[in-house]
Design a protein around this motif. Structure first.
Motif, mmCIF file in Angstrom:
data_model
loop_
_atom_site.group_PDB
_atom_site.id
_atom_site.type_symbol
_atom_site.label_atom_id
_atom_site.label_comp_id
_atom_site.label_asym_id
_atom_site.label_seq_id
_atom_site.Cartn_x
_atom_site.Cartn_y
_atom_site.Cartn_z
ATOM 1 N N GLN A 11 -26.801 -14.465 5.481
ATOM 2 C CA GLN A 11 -27.219 -13.774 6.396
ATOM 3 C C GLN A 11 -27.701 -14.275 7.806
ATOM 4 O O GLN A 11 -27.146 -15.798 7.574
ATOM 5 N N LEU A 21 -28.694 -15.439 11.387
ATOM 6 C CA LEU A 21 -29.866 -15.451 12.526
ATOM 7 C C LEU A 21 -29.001 -15.398 13.786
ATOM 8 O O LEU A 21 -28.507 -15.980 13.875
ATOM 9 N N LYS A 22 -30.349 -14.500 13.746
ATOM 10 C CA LYS A 22 -30.129 -13.978 15.691
ATOM 11 C C LYS A 22 -31.035 -14.869 16.473
ATOM 12 O O LYS A 22 -32.193 -15.106 16.471
ATOM 13 N N TYR A 23 -30.417 -15.418 17.569
ATOM 14 C CA TYR A 23 -31.408 -16.728 18.641
ATOM 15 C C TYR A 23 -31.949 -15.428 19.827
ATOM 16 O O TYR A 23 -31.110 -14.833 20.540
ATOM 17 N N TRP A 71 -36.363 -17.837 16.826
ATOM 18 C CA TRP A 71 -34.726 -17.324 16.095
ATOM 19 C C TRP A 71 -35.508 -15.683 15.134
ATOM 20 O O TRP A 71 -36.409 -15.891 14.797
ATOM 21 N N SER A 72 -34.472 -15.359 15.089
ATOM 22 C CA SER A 72 -35.275 -13.620 14.360
ATOM 23 C C SER A 72 -33.792 -13.398 13.185
ATOM 24 O O SER A 72 -32.677 -14.096 13.734
ATOM 25 N N ASN A 73 -34.635 -13.070 11.623
ATOM 26 C CA ASN A 73 -33.317 -12.110 11.150
ATOM 27 C C ASN A 73 -33.103 -10.724 11.667
ATOM 28 O O ASN A 73 -34.754 -10.168 10.555
#
Length: 104
Positions: free
Chosen positions: A54, A56-58, A65-67
């Motif tokens: 997966q 992670l996006k910042y 950070w979010s998934n």
């Protein structure tokens, strides 16, 4: 004369290939090595497919950070005394209209 020299040349090549035992042993060994390499590569691909990756996006605005994918997280609640729970036999009723869920 030309046909005779071509036939002799082909005969010499055939004798060289079929009469050379070391050549055939190396050839067979190389083919077996290729098969083993393909099997190992396929086994490695199977191992990699078992794991999920997966990203992670910042978020630069909130600086977090979010998934974006759904995931499950293990929550450790500590030690639970199951014997004490069996002795009390406390039950929660969910059959009433107040506690019923709206999903159907």
């Amino acid at each position: 004369m030309k046909l005779k020299s071509i036939l002799l040349f082909l005969l010499a090549i055939a004798l060289f290939l079929f009469g050379n035992r070391e050549f055939w042993e190396k050839y067979i060994k190389s083919k077996e090595d290729e098969k083993e390499a393909k099997l190992l590569l396929a086994a490695n691909d199977d191992v990699e497919k078992r794991f999920e990756i997966q990203e992670l996006k910042y978020d630069s605005v909130s600086k977090k950070w979010s998934n974006p994918n759904f995931y499950f997280q293990v929550i450790n609640v500590g030690k639970i005394n199951f014997k004490a729970l069996k002795k009390n036999k406390t039950t929660i009723e969910t059959d009433t209209d107040e506690n019923a869920s709206d999903s159907q």
